[in-house]
Design a protein around this motif. Structure first.
Motif, PDB file in Angstrom:
ATOM      1  N   ALA A 124       0.869  -1.319  -0.252  1.00  0.00           N
ATOM      2  CA  ALA A 124       0.131  -0.075  -0.029  1.00  0.00           C
ATOM      3  C   ALA A 124       0.818   1.167  -0.159  1.00  0.00           C
ATOM      4  N   GLU A 125       1.915   1.442   0.628  1.00  0.00           N
ATOM      5  CA  GLU A 125       2.867   2.375   0.794  1.00  0.00           C
ATOM      6  C   GLU A 125       3.515   2.490  -0.469  1.00  0.00           C
ATOM      7  N   GLU A 126       4.056   1.413  -1.345  1.00  0.00           N
ATOM      8  CA  GLU A 126       4.499   1.734  -2.812  1.00  0.00           C
ATOM      9  C   GLU A 126       3.186   2.368  -3.646  1.00  0.00           C
ATOM     10  N   GLU A 127       2.160   1.837  -3.631  1.00  0.00           N
ATOM     11  CA  GLU A 127       1.069   2.226  -4.303  1.00  0.00           C
ATOM     12  C   GLU A 127       0.890   3.834  -4.115  1.00  0.00           C
ATOM     13  N   LEU A 128       0.928   4.073  -2.945  1.00  0.00           N
ATOM     14  CA  LEU A 128       0.491   5.403  -2.485  1.00  0.00           C
ATOM     15  C   LEU A 128       1.516   6.304  -3.146  1.00  0.00           C
ATOM     16  N   LYS A 129       3.021   6.120  -3.020  1.00  0.00           N
ATOM     17  CA  LYS A 129       3.982   6.875  -3.516  1.00  0.00           C
ATOM     18  C   LYS A 129       4.082   6.833  -5.263  1.00  0.00           C
ATOM     19  N   HIS A 130       3.408   5.817  -5.700  1.00  0.00           N
ATOM     20  CA  HIS A 130       3.361   5.796  -6.960  1.00  0.00           C
ATOM     21  C   HIS A 130       2.273   6.426  -7.648  1.00  0.00           C
ATOM     22  N   HIS A 131       1.118   6.790  -7.121  1.00  0.00           N
ATOM     23  CA  HIS A 131      -0.075   7.526  -7.505  1.00  0.00           C
ATOM     24  C   HIS A 131       0.464   8.878  -7.235  1.00  0.00           C
ATOM     25  N   LYS A 132       0.944   9.115  -6.255  1.00  0.00           N
ATOM     26  CA  LYS A 132       1.428  10.553  -5.801  1.00  0.00           C
ATOM     27  C   LYS A 132       2.451  10.984  -6.876  1.00  0.00           C
ATOM     28  N   LYS A 133       3.210  10.317  -7.224  1.00  0.00           N
ATOM     29  CA  LYS A 133       4.283  10.715  -8.445  1.00  0.00           C
ATOM     30  C   LYS A 133       3.663  10.879  -9.860  1.00  0.00           C
ATOM     31  N   LEU A 134       2.625  10.133  -9.882  1.00  0.00           N
ATOM     32  CA  LEU A 134       1.626  10.084 -11.341  1.00  0.00           C
ATOM     33  C   LEU A 134       0.818  11.312 -11.093  1.00  0.00           C
ATOM     34  N   GLY A 135       0.072  11.900  -9.954  1.00  0.00           N
ATOM     35  CA  GLY A 135      -0.515  13.046  -9.829  1.00  0.00           C
ATOM     36  C   GLY A 135       0.286  14.380 -10.026  1.00  0.00           C
ATOM     37  N   HIS A 136       1.319  14.156  -9.358  1.00  0.00           N
ATOM     38  CA  HIS A 136       2.173  15.286  -9.780  1.00  0.00           C
ATOM     39  C   HIS A 136       2.557  15.565 -11.174  1.00  0.00           C
ATOM     40  N   LEU A 137       2.821  14.265 -11.706  1.00  0.00           N
ATOM     41  CA  LEU A 137       3.401  14.595 -13.142  1.00  0.00           C
ATOM     42  C   LEU A 137       2.082  15.065 -14.124  1.00  0.00           C
ATOM     43  N   GLY A 138       1.093  14.558 -13.719  1.00  0.00           N
ATOM     44  CA  GLY A 138      -0.445  14.979 -14.417  1.00  0.00           C
ATOM     45  C   GLY A 138      -0.523  16.415 -14.131  1.00  0.00           C
ATOM     46  N   LYS A 139      -0.267  17.063 -13.082  1.00  0.00           N
ATOM     47  CA  LYS A 139      -0.463  18.297 -12.653  1.00  0.00           C
ATOM     48  C   LYS A 139       0.725  19.154 -13.527  1.00  0.00           C
ATOM     49  N   ALA A 140       1.728  18.569 -13.495  1.00  0.00           N
ATOM     50  CA  ALA A 140       2.846  19.765 -14.292  1.00  0.00           C
ATOM     51  C   ALA A 140       2.493  19.677 -15.843  1.00  0.00           C
ATOM     52  N   THR A 141       2.140  18.474 -16.326  1.00  0.00           N
ATOM     53  CA  THR A 141       1.840  18.421 -17.698  1.00  0.00           C
ATOM     54  C   THR A 141       0.665  19.462 -18.005  1.00  0.00           C
ATOM     55  N   ALA A 142      -0.441  19.378 -17.113  1.00  0.00           N
ATOM     56  CA  ALA A 142      -1.638  20.201 -17.164  1.00  0.00           C
ATOM     57  C   ALA A 142      -1.056  21.718 -17.249  1.00  0.00           C
ATOM     58  N   LEU A 143      -0.395  22.050 -16.393  1.00  0.00           N
ATOM     59  CA  LEU A 143       0.321  23.453 -16.361  1.00  0.00           C
ATOM     60  C   LEU A 143       1.287  23.874 -17.336  1.00  0.00           C
ATOM     61  N   ALA A 144       2.073  22.959 -17.974  1.00  0.00           N
ATOM     62  CA  ALA A 144       2.794  23.272 -19.043  1.00  0.00           C
ATOM     63  C   ALA A 144       1.832  23.467 -20.379  1.00  0.00           C
ATOM     64  N   ALA A 145       0.993  22.515 -20.414  1.00  0.00           N
ATOM     65  CA  ALA A 145       0.246  22.633 -21.797  1.00  0.00           C
ATOM     66  C   ALA A 145      -0.698  23.862 -21.584  1.00  0.00           C
ATOM     67  N   GLY A 146      -1.093  24.158 -20.571  1.00  0.00           N
ATOM     68  CA  GLY A 146      -2.003  25.445 -20.438  1.00  0.00           C
ATOM     69  C   GLY A 146      -1.047  26.818 -20.692  1.00  0.00           C
ATOM     70  N   ALA A 147      -0.043  26.543 -20.319  1.00  0.00           N
ATOM     71  CA  ALA A 147       1.037  27.733 -20.536  1.00  0.00           C
ATOM     72  C   ALA A 147       1.290  27.932 -22.008  1.00  0.00           C
ATOM     73  N   TYR A 148       1.541  26.697 -22.693  1.00  0.00           N
ATOM     74  CA  TYR A 148       1.805  26.775 -24.098  1.00  0.00           C
ATOM     75  C   TYR A 148       0.476  27.277 -25.046  1.00  0.00           C
ATOM     76  N   ALA A 149      -0.694  26.731 -24.537  1.00  0.00           N
ATOM     77  CA  ALA A 149      -1.680  27.170 -25.108  1.00  0.00           C
ATOM     78  C   ALA A 149      -1.854  28.677 -24.952  1.00  0.00           C
ATOM     79  N   LEU A 150      -1.451  29.442 -23.926  1.00  0.00           N
ATOM     80  CA  LEU A 150      -1.826  30.695 -23.694  1.00  0.00           C
ATOM     81  C   LEU A 150      -0.691  31.623 -24.668  1.00  0.00           C
ATOM     82  N   HIS A 151       0.524  30.839 -24.714  1.00  0.00           N
ATOM     83  CA  HIS A 151       1.651  31.301 -25.507  1.00  0.00           C
ATOM     84  C   HIS A 151       1.229  31.309 -26.942  1.00  0.00           C
TER      85      HIS A 151
END
Length: 110
Positions: A28-55
């Protein structure tokens, strides 16, 4: 290959199912870390794509000759941003489930 040796490397899409079954289930601890990392990756991707759309939106205003090309790129980037945001939301829920599972396992040990 030797006569008794079976072919193990078939490429990315042609894996043996036994290879997947040999892996140990995640704790459960490994799964928690795994999903936390993927969540951060998704947030960063959304932020970067949004910034590129504004650009691209800004470029469309500044470059009227290629405005249609910039508008298309803007729409694609906005779509990617929405998709990445949805993925981050999905991973957030997976992380919550893993956190609950970790809590249950911790309480069962006491």
């Amino acid at each position: 290959m030797a006569d008794g040796e079976e072919e193990r490397h078939r490429g990315f899409f042609h894996r043996h199912k036994e290879d997947d079954e040999e892996k140990e289930p995640r704790t459960a601890e490994e799964e928690l870390k795994h999903h936390k990392k993927l969540g951060h990756l998704g947030k960063a991707t959304a932020l970067a794509a949004g910034a590129y759309a504004l650009h691209e939106k800004h470029k469309a205003k500044k470059d009227p000759e290629n405005a249609s090309r910039h508008k298309i790129a803007e729409e694609i980037a906005a779509t990617v941003a929405v998709g990445a945001g949805g993925y981050a939301f999905h991973e957030h829920h997976k992380k919550k489930d893993a956190k609950e599972r970790l809590k249950e396992e911790g309480q069962s040990d006491d």
